[in-house]
Design a protein around this motif. Sequence first.
Motif, short mmCIF file in Angstrom:
data_model
loop_
_atom_site.label_atom_id
_atom_site.label_comp_id
_atom_site.label_asym_id
_atom_site.label_seq_id
_atom_site.Cartn_x
_atom_site.Cartn_y
_atom_site.Cartn_z
N VAL A 104 0.83 0.54 3.55
CA VAL A 104 1.76 0.67 2.43
C VAL A 104 1.24 1.71 1.43
O VAL A 104 2.01 2.54 0.94
CB VAL A 104 1.98 -0.70 1.74
N LEU A 105 -0.05 1.67 1.14
CA LEU A 105 -0.61 2.62 0.18
C LEU A 105 -0.50 4.06 0.66
O LEU A 105 -0.36 4.98 -0.15
CB LEU A 105 -2.08 2.29 -0.11
N ARG A 106 -0.54 4.27 1.97
CA ARG A 106 -0.38 5.63 2.50
C ARG A 106 1.00 6.20 2.16
O ARG A 106 1.16 7.40 1.99
CB ARG A 106 -0.57 5.63 4.01
N LEU A 107 1.99 5.32 2.07
CA LEU A 107 3.36 5.76 1.84
C LEU A 107 3.79 5.68 0.38
O LEU A 107 4.44 6.59 -0.13
CB LEU A 107 4.32 4.94 2.70
N THR A 108 3.46 4.58 -0.30
CA THR A 108 3.96 4.35 -1.66
C THR A 108 2.89 3.77 -2.57
O THR A 108 3.05 2.66 -3.09
CB THR A 108 5.18 3.42 -1.64
#
Length: 80
Positions: A32-36
């Motif tokens: 999730v952190l990679r995207l948002t």
Amino acid sequence: MYAIRMGSDIAEAQIDDLSDPEVDVLLDIYEVLRLTPDNGRELSQTGNMYVWDYKGISVTYVLLGQQREVAVLRVDRFPI
């Protein structure tokens, strides 16, 4: 997409102490952190530090927007 990197020795030590199921949760958080990464809970309105809590794991990180990086500072367990 953002790169995830360790921002402290503390985070590395905390990750080493996680169980296999907890590591799986951490990997979900990383995806999730990679995207948002900016969807995490802001620690202050003027800074770039965030917290992401999910399934008993809490990740504190700094968002480096221009570099498109997330620097992980802490990985803590919390009761669910």
